[in-house]
Design a protein around this motif. Structure first.
Motif, mmCIF file in Angstrom:
data_model
loop_
_atom_site.group_PDB
_atom_site.id
_atom_site.type_symbol
_atom_site.label_atom_id
_atom_site.label_comp_id
_atom_site.label_asym_id
_atom_site.label_seq_id
_atom_site.Cartn_x
_atom_site.Cartn_y
_atom_site.Cartn_z
ATOM 1 N N LEU A 109 0.828 -1.209 0.000
ATOM 2 C CA LEU A 109 0.000 0.000 0.000
ATOM 3 C C LEU A 109 0.861 1.256 0.000
ATOM 4 O O LEU A 109 0.653 2.171 -0.800
ATOM 5 C CB LEU A 109 -0.899 0.028 1.241
ATOM 6 N N LEU A 144 -5.899 5.467 0.580
ATOM 7 C CA LEU A 144 -6.945 4.626 0.015
ATOM 8 C C LEU A 144 -7.214 3.446 0.949
ATOM 9 O O LEU A 144 -8.362 3.012 1.111
ATOM 10 C CB LEU A 144 -6.540 4.135 -1.377
ATOM 11 N N GLY A 145 -6.151 2.956 1.593
ATOM 12 C CA GLY A 145 -6.336 1.910 2.596
ATOM 13 C C GLY A 145 -7.212 2.413 3.731
ATOM 14 O O GLY A 145 -8.131 1.719 4.185
ATOM 15 N N ILE A 176 -10.825 2.527 2.449
ATOM 16 C CA ILE A 176 -11.475 1.216 2.347
ATOM 17 C C ILE A 176 -11.818 0.680 3.730
ATOM 18 O O ILE A 176 -12.921 0.180 3.964
ATOM 19 C CB ILE A 176 -10.575 0.230 1.572
ATOM 20 N N THR A 198 -14.495 1.683 -4.404
ATOM 21 C CA THR A 198 -13.598 1.948 -5.530
ATOM 22 C C THR A 198 -14.392 2.385 -6.750
ATOM 23 O O THR A 198 -13.987 3.294 -7.473
ATOM 24 C CB THR A 198 -12.761 0.710 -5.888
ATOM 25 N N HIS A 222 -3.828 -4.486 -8.955
ATOM 26 C CA HIS A 222 -4.323 -3.428 -8.077
ATOM 27 C C HIS A 222 -5.594 -3.887 -7.356
ATOM 28 O O HIS A 222 -5.716 -3.759 -6.138
ATOM 29 C CB HIS A 222 -4.601 -2.177 -8.904
ATOM 30 N N TYR A 223 -6.530 -4.451 -8.125
ATOM 31 C CA TYR A 223 -7.785 -4.851 -7.500
ATOM 32 C C TYR A 223 -7.591 -6.045 -6.568
ATOM 33 O O TYR A 223 -8.248 -6.143 -5.534
ATOM 34 C CB TYR A 223 -8.848 -5.132 -8.562
ATOM 35 N N MET A 254 -6.323 -4.541 -3.406
ATOM 36 C CA MET A 254 -7.401 -3.863 -2.686
ATOM 37 C C MET A 254 -8.341 -4.880 -2.039
ATOM 38 O O MET A 254 -8.820 -4.689 -0.920
ATOM 39 C CB MET A 254 -8.205 -2.980 -3.654
#
Lengths: 302, 456
Positions: A24, A32-33, A36, A71, A185-186, A189
């Motif tokens: 991350l 972004l972490g 989420i 996202t 990336h996904y 995530m």
């Protein structure tokens, strides 16, 4: 035995979070972490309400659904709504988190979940919630879930090490070499969401951010090798758990919060004492440079 | 439901001091947060507010532990100090270590918050009943607001807004063009510092109603929503303040109806709904308005393309006074017959095309005028590309196909001037004359424009 279980579970939280946290922060996605981990809250609460229990699978499904929703919403706001990325993230996750808190407050009598749990988890009570298989008590449920997630993270990193490394350091090169950067990336995530859910009961939705990024950043200051960074971050995760437990018993407070504080102390120590990237190293190098340029005729570069 | 009715009526009568206090307090908070959040938004640092708000928690706890009171002034002071420490830490981490800025934000956010929670739980475990109510700084509890709190909030808010008005020109410059500001030798660092201080103050004010966890939303979301309505900073500030105030009132109302409901989340949901409405329905930049605009442009393009195809057919047959069947049109411009008929019926409604016989289409006088002008623009552009930019003749059609719908009369005049009255395009076809000159001739030689379409 209770204490041992808390230490083990805390350490597993530390290790699993630190592993994904390294990627991350290298991909500059620390916030972004954060987003989420906040935004999956309504998913977790809805799963709680629907199943009226702490079944892990529905919780994971709910959290995953809201992770994807976050996202997606952020993307829609950025692409269709032409909103700048920081605001898109800020608007999306605060809204979802607010909905989650409202749900918790509205149904707090009906489900075994309250606002405190959202904020800092209840690692103290986690060991009492044990799993029995075939009449045999096999230990706390959280232990098995976190062990599974840690294993999943290890497996994911082990299998995709090369791809993750390349995406983390040079996404453009990775894309040019034909790696599917978006897919990785996904996946990453998804793993962040999974780890967040697993850690939710123990450390809550906000403090999990500390476990995700603080040990990883401390390790980042101490080494230039990804493999060493992963190892160090995991070690710091465990240290935070153990040190946090000690701190919490010392001043009688939340264990999860103390874990976050202890990880902050580790980062502070790394920032000050790191030989290569810390304040002390910088100071020494500068002094050596000064001494050499004043004292001898052949100045060295530090 | 019956039990609610008197409740909401009473709310709108503003009978009790308590209702007035709570509602006004929430509105003041929403207003100041909305206005000051704009500057953070414009500098693309929306998440800084998030980190600073979380960082306020330990300050609240320490202030309480030291004084034992929950006086809003003391609590605010503690929050401001902690926020400042947070801001300084973020700055120090980004400046002196190699950690990235968003890492610094996240670390300060979570570690400071951890310290706050640790202290909070410590107070809970040891303090007994005296500490009751400190948790309300997490998610906000407007119902607990007293007239004294409101006075403090209002004075602080007025001072902040006055400071914003005073520094407005500098803040504007620092938000949009800091380099220029530096070049003008204006105090950019001071402006930055003042903006950060005001942001911290807005956070500290908002704690009581919104709480540390969701304060970020009250800073970012009103600003983001206001951005969809205007391009002027002053209007944006006013709108963001208004949105914040409205959501403050809604949050107060809901937490009034339902005792025990935290106010902060409801304020955030209210402001998010306003934001969603703005994204969709703002007059110029909203998704609906933009979608309609795109659709209108697409339809016009399709219509103009068919007009031009009819013109080409007339040109090739050397006869514009005859109708052409869809099949012939499709030969020139491949498309679905149903689509073609739909576009034709729109053109007929506009009086640009008529049907001399069933199923045959012919340009009316005004239609021919439009078609000739479009063809003229198309060919002028092709000629410009080949003559001035030296593109090969077989490469210019696609480009002209797009530009013909957009070229303005001014550009047309400049094209004509630079091409010096050229009469033929790169494919050796005649460039139709300027419509002003040919307009009268057209209407004489094509009676269809007047007789053929009664609706005209």
């Amino acid at each position: 035995m209770h204490t041992v279980w808390i230490l083990i579970i805390g350490s597993l939280v530390g290790v699993s979070c630190a592993l994904v946290g390294c990627f991350l922060i290298l991909r500059r996605l620390a916030m972004l972490g954060d987003a989420i981990s906040h935004a999956v809250l309504p998913g977790i609460v809805i799963a709680f309400m629907l199943t009226a229990s702490r079944n892990t699978l529905p919780m994971l499904a709910g959290a995953a659904a809201f992770g994807v929703l976050t996202t997606w919403l952020t993307n829609v706001l950025m692409r269709r709504g032409q909103l700048q990325s920081d605001a898109a993230i800020g608007v999306t996750f605060t809204w979802l988190f607010a909905v989650g808190v409202i749900l918790v407050s509205a149904f707090t009598g009906h489900v075994d979940l309250d606002v405190d749990c959202v904020l800092h988890g209840e690692i103290l009570f986690v060991p009492f919630d044990t799993w029995t298989v075939g009449g045999v008590d096999i230990g706390p449920r959280a232990f098995w879930i976190l062990a599974g997630v840690t294993l999943a993270n290890l497996l994911f990193i082990g299998l995709g090490y090369k791809e993750l490394k390349l995406c983390a350091f040079d996404a453009a090169l990775a894309a040019a070499m034909g790696f599917n950067v978006a897919l990785w990336h996904y996946l990453l995530m998804g793993l962040v969401a999974l780890t967040t859910v697993a850690a939710f009961e123990s450390v809550g939705a906000i403090l999990v951010v500390a476990m995700l990024i603080v040990p990883a950043n401390a390790a980042y200051l101490l080494t230039d090798r990804l493999s060493v960074m992963l190892l160090l971050a995991s070690l710091f995760g465990v240290l935070s758990a153990v040190g946090g437990y000690g701190l919490a018993t010392l001043i009688d407070g939340s264990i999860a919060a103390a874990m976050a504080v202890f990880s902050g102390l580790i980062f502070l120590a790394a920032a000050l004492l790191s030989p290569t990237h810390g304040a002390l190293g910088y100071y020494l190098a500068r002094r050596a440079h000064r001494a050499s340029s004043h004292g001898s005729a052949t100045p060295e570069t530090p | 439901m019956d039990a609610w009715a008197p409740g909401w009526l009473e709310f709108f009568q503003f009978g009790s001091v308590n209702v007035r206090t709570v509602t006004l307090g929430c509105m003041v908070i929403g207003l100041s947060a909305g206005v000051l959040g704009c500057f953070a938004f414009l500098r693309r640092r929306s998440l800084l507010g998030d980190a600073l708000a979380h960082a306020a928690l330990p300050g609240v706890c320490v202030a309480f532990m030291l004084t034992g009171t929950r006086d809003p002034l003391i609590i605010m002071l503690g929050a401001v100090v902690a926020c400042w420490l947070g801001a300084v830490s973020i700055d120090a981490i980004t400046r002196y270590t190699r950690c990235k800025e968003e890492s610094a934000l996240g670390m300060v956010l979570s570690v400071f918050f951890g310290v706050g929670i640790l202290l909070l739980t410590h107070i809970q475990h040891t303090g007994g009943a005296a500490q009751a109510g400190l948790e309300r700084f997490l998610f906000g509890q407007a119902a607990a607001m007293r007239p004294h709190d409101l006075r403090v909030l209002s004075i602080a808010s007025v001072l902040m807004l006055a400071a914003t008005a005073l520094g407005y020109r500098h803040f504007k410059l620092a938000s949009f063009d800091p380099q220029f500001m530096e070049a003008l030798n204006l105090p950019r660092r001071w402006a930055s510092l003042a903006m950060a201080t005001l942001l911290v103050l807005a956070v500290a004010i908002g704690l009581q109603a919104v709480g540390v966890v969701l304060m970020a939303a009250m800073l970012v979301t009103p600003a983001a929503a206001a951005r969809y309505w205007t391009h002027h900073l002053s209007v944006m500030l006013a709108l963001a303040g208004l949105f914040g105030a409205i959501s403050g009132a809604i949050g107060a109302y809901i937490s009034y109806l339902q005792a025990g409901m935290p106010t902060g989340p409801w304020m955030v949901v209210a402001v998010s709904v306003i934001f969603g409405g703005s994204v969709l329905f703002a007059p110029k930049q909203g998704l609906v308005a933009r979608g309609l605009r795109t659709r209108r442009f697409r339809r016009r393009t399709a219509e103009e393309n068919l007009l031009r195809t009819l013109y080409r057919l007339g040109e090739d047959h050397n006869d514009w006074e005859q109708g052409y069947a869809p099949a012939e049109l499709i030969q020139y411009r491949p498309m679905d017959t149903a689509v073609l008929l739909r576009i034709m019926s729109r053109l007929e409604r506009q009086g640009l095309v008529y049907e001399p016989e069933e199923g045959l289409f012919q340009l009316t006088g005004p239609g021919l005028e439009r078609a000739a002008r479009l063809t003229r623009l198309h060919r002028l552009w092709e000629l410009y590309l080949t003559q001035k930019l030296h593109l090969p003749a077989d490469h210019v059609h696609a480009d002209a196909e797009e530009i013909e719908h957009i070229l303005t009369p001014e550009l047309e005049a400049r094209l004509v001037a630079s091409l010096e009255g050229a009469a033929r395009d790169p494919h050796a076809r005649a460039i139709p004359e300027d419509s002003d000159e040919s307009a009268e001739a057209d209407s004489k030689s094509f009676p269809g424009g007047n007789n053929g379409n009664p609706r005209q």
